[in-house]
Motif scaffolding. Structure first.
Motif, PDB file in Angstrom:
ATOM      1  N   GLY A  18      74.361 -12.248  19.502  1.00  0.00           N
ATOM      2  CA  GLY A  18      74.394 -11.056  18.679  1.00  0.00           C
ATOM      3  C   GLY A  18      74.829 -11.368  17.259  1.00  0.00           C
ATOM      4  O   GLY A  18      75.732 -12.172  17.032  1.00  0.00           O
ATOM      5  N   GLY A  20      75.511  -8.717  15.031  1.00  0.00           N
ATOM      6  CA  GLY A  20      76.112  -7.513  14.480  1.00  0.00           C
ATOM      7  C   GLY A  20      77.549  -7.727  14.050  1.00  0.00           C
ATOM      8  O   GLY A  20      78.227  -8.658  14.516  1.00  0.00           O
ATOM      9  N   GLU A  22      80.027  -5.689  14.658  1.00  0.00           N
ATOM     10  CA  GLU A  22      80.935  -5.252  15.721  1.00  0.00           C
ATOM     11  C   GLU A  22      81.050  -6.298  16.814  1.00  0.00           C
ATOM     12  O   GLU A  22      80.117  -7.053  17.080  1.00  0.00           O
ATOM     13  CB  GLU A  22      80.420  -3.964  16.363  1.00  0.00           C
ATOM     14  CG  GLU A  22      80.705  -2.698  15.610  1.00  0.00           C
ATOM     15  CD  GLU A  22      80.290  -1.506  16.448  1.00  0.00           C
ATOM     16  OE1 GLU A  22      81.171  -0.730  16.835  1.00  0.00           O
ATOM     17  OE2 GLU A  22      79.086  -1.361  16.712  1.00  0.00           O
ATOM     18  N   THR A  40      77.451  -7.942  19.242  1.00  0.00           N
ATOM     19  CA  THR A  40      76.469  -6.869  19.322  1.00  0.00           C
ATOM     20  C   THR A  40      75.241  -7.212  18.487  1.00  0.00           C
ATOM     21  O   THR A  40      75.252  -8.157  17.689  1.00  0.00           O
ATOM     22  CB  THR A  40      77.074  -5.551  18.809  1.00  0.00           C
ATOM     23  OG1 THR A  40      77.503  -5.735  17.454  1.00  0.00           O
ATOM     24  CG2 THR A  40      78.263  -5.142  19.656  1.00  0.00           C
ATOM     25  N   SER A  42      72.550  -6.807  15.563  1.00  0.00           N
ATOM     26  CA  SER A  42      72.487  -6.307  14.190  1.00  0.00           C
ATOM     27  C   SER A  42      71.320  -5.336  14.072  1.00  0.00           C
ATOM     28  O   SER A  42      70.433  -5.284  14.936  1.00  0.00           O
ATOM     29  CB  SER A  42      72.296  -7.465  13.215  1.00  0.00           C
ATOM     30  OG  SER A  42      71.027  -8.080  13.434  1.00  0.00           O
ATOM     31  N   GLY A  43      71.288  -4.588  12.982  1.00  0.00           N
ATOM     32  CA  GLY A  43      70.159  -3.708  12.741  1.00  0.00           C
ATOM     33  C   GLY A  43      68.861  -4.479  12.651  1.00  0.00           C
ATOM     34  O   GLY A  43      67.814  -4.018  13.124  1.00  0.00           O
ATOM     35  N   GLY A 210      75.425  -2.924  22.002  1.00  0.00           N
ATOM     36  CA  GLY A 210      76.143  -2.403  20.855  1.00  0.00           C
ATOM     37  C   GLY A 210      76.518  -0.950  21.041  1.00  0.00           C
ATOM     38  O   GLY A 210      76.221  -0.330  22.076  1.00  0.00           O
ATOM     39  N   VAL A 214      73.908   0.599  16.813  1.00  0.00           N
ATOM     40  CA  VAL A 214      72.718   0.049  17.463  1.00  0.00           C
ATOM     41  C   VAL A 214      71.818   1.173  17.947  1.00  0.00           C
ATOM     42  O   VAL A 214      70.587   1.129  17.795  1.00  0.00           O
ATOM     43  CB  VAL A 214      73.117  -0.891  18.619  1.00  0.00           C
ATOM     44  CG1 VAL A 214      71.887  -1.355  19.398  1.00  0.00           C
ATOM     45  CG2 VAL A 214      73.868  -2.106  18.074  1.00  0.00           C
TER      46      VAL A 214
END
Length: 480
Positions: A18, A20, A22, A40, A42-43, A210, A214
């Motif tokens: 991940g 992200g 977070e 988590t 990512s976009g 996420g 997410v």
């Protein structure tokens, strides 16, 4: 136990770490201790997952139904092979007693098998002729997969609700991006392991872990053509608003404040079983929980006494204990919410027969709780608590019982316990609910329909209705 995984994002047939900002810390609700930490998505990773689903859609949607059915059976058999490991994982992450964890696994397996069976039964042309009345043209209708779908699932039944969405979506010919709950993400990662194991084509199933960011990225992902969401009304409203900006369809399975009606001629033992399982199964963390008991005044005292006796004998404990009838509240936020409702009940002077408090010691445990003669204006009567909290009222006539049952913003489910089959059937017909059980504890078959009226959501899952929810209708009008 520690369930750390370095790679928790599955995109285009490959595991990734991940990216992200977070980090998720996954807890054991029986102890409050951490059992896993994970990155988590990512976009940008969510976007790539949606793009992978879009690329895979054309080939997947054109596959013969029998081939898709074979893949669905591959998921079912893979779940069977992992039964013990998945049960332990659910016990650790969700706090489910072993029996409930095993039931969840059986439900998920049955769902994949059902949609495989349904595909095999529907081995026919997707075209059907339709009459155009007195016109001279010819009409033809096709059922076609709606496209890549985003699936957002909750924490109370992670293995089951994922199966309820993945299986019909894949059966219909859709590809998917799945977002597990940030509270219980571990068990659903097995679906990616199984996809790899059975050789599912890359991009057909993608998983992104996420929290809210997410989910927001999924609803905004342009390649996705439908969002299917199960969860709270507040989060569902956000999903619907986001999808509305692009005009894409949504399916929402939301909250409930379901009623159980027990008539004066009901079998008392059966009524006790239906009431107890209806509110204390999964510690009451069930959208269809029958949290409002309506009992005929002639048997009220006997039924409440029998319920109290059962509650006193319940073992509220960790699933790892020798006996566990009810486990902990799954998430810290939900634990605090249930505690807050205990405070609300005290402020409203609700008559607490038993419970109404947290249990001492570690973990997120609360006592099974029953409030008697709850006012219809009480928050305890009106609002979804999502915990093991039962509110009761008595009634004198069937008309009064139905009026009380239907006086709710929700309409997901309900139960009837009555000796007279005709009377029970009439009460079930008059109850405003998407699924009603008559003289049986709650059980949901994959062949049945699932979903509600009013504020309980939009659309239906399971059965042929679940398959149809991932299909669009194309009408073709031709010259004679």
């Amino acid at each position: 136990m520690n369930f750390d995984r370095d790679h928790t994002i599955f995109i285009d047939g490959a595991w990734q770490a991940g990216q992200g900002a977070e980090k998720l810390e996954v807890l054991d609700p029986s102890t409050g201790s951490s059992i896993a930490r994970m990155a988590t998505a990512s976009g940008e990773q969510v976007g790539r997952a949606a793009e992978a689903a879009a690329r895979a859609f054309a080939d997947w949607s054109r596959l013969p139904g029998q081939i898709r059915a074979d893949y669905l059976r591959g998921f079912a058999r893979g779940l069977e092979r992992r039964a013990e490991a998945l049960a332990v994982l659910q016990m650790a992450n969700s706090g489910k007693p072993r029996l409930e964890a095993s039931i969840d696994l059986g439900d998920a397996i049955a769902t994949f098998d059902y949609y495989a069976d349904l595909l095999e039964q529907l081995q026919q042309s997707p075209n059907s002729e339709t009459s155009l009345g007195e016109g001279s043209h010819k009409g033809r209708v096709r059922q076609e997969p709606i496209g890549p779908a985003g699936l957002i699932v909750p924490w109370n039944f992670p293995l089951v609700t994922s199966a309820w969405k993945i299986a019909p979506a894949l059966a219909a010919g859709c590809t998917v991006v799945l977002k597990p709950s940030e509270a219980t993400p571990l068990v659903e990662l097995c679906y990616a392991d199984l996809a790899d194991e059975i050789g599912l084509p890359p991009g057909v199933l993608n998983i992104v872990t996420g929290a809210t960011p997410v989910g927001k990225a999924m609803t905004d992902a342009l390649p996705l053509r439908k969002i299917s969401f199960t969860g709270s009304n507040a989060a569902g409203a956000q999903v619907m608003a986001s999808a509305a900006r692009r005009g894409i369809p949504v399916a929402l399975e939301l909250g409930g404040k379901s009623a159980i009606i027990v008539t004066e001629d009901a079998d008392l033992d059966l009524a006790v079983e239906c009431v107890i399982t209806g509110i204390f199964y999964n510690a009451g963390q069930v959208c269809s929980a029958t949290s409002r008991l309506l009992v005929h005044e002639a048997i009220e005292s006997r039924l409440l006494e029998a319920l109290m006796e059962r509650v006193r004998s319940m073992a509220v404990a960790s699933p790892l204990e020798d006996r566990c009838d009810m486990g902990p509240i799954t998430t810290p936020a939900q634990f605090r919410k249930v505690e807050n409702y205990f405070a609300v009940a005290r402020s409203e002077d609700c008559d607490c027969l038993t419970g109404g408090h947290r249990l001492d010691g570690p973990g997120q445990f609360v006592a099974p709780t029953i409030y008697r003669h709850v006012d219809v204006g009480s928050r305890i009567w009106l609002e979804e608590i999502f915990g093991p909290v039962l509110a009761t009222r008595r009634f004198r006539s069937d008309a009064e019982a139905i009026a009380l049952a239907n006086a709710s913003d929700y309409g997901l489910a309900g139960s009837i316990v009555a000796a007279d089959p005709e009377r029970a059937g009439r009460l079930a017909d008059e109850m405003v609910a998407g699924h009603v059980w008559v003289n049986t504890p709650q059980i949901v078959y994959p062949q049945s329909a699932w979903g509600g009226f009013k504020s309980s959501g939009i659309g239906r899952e399971l059965g042929p209705w679940g398959l149809a929810s991932y299909q669009g209708v194309k009408h073709i009008t031709s010259a004679p």
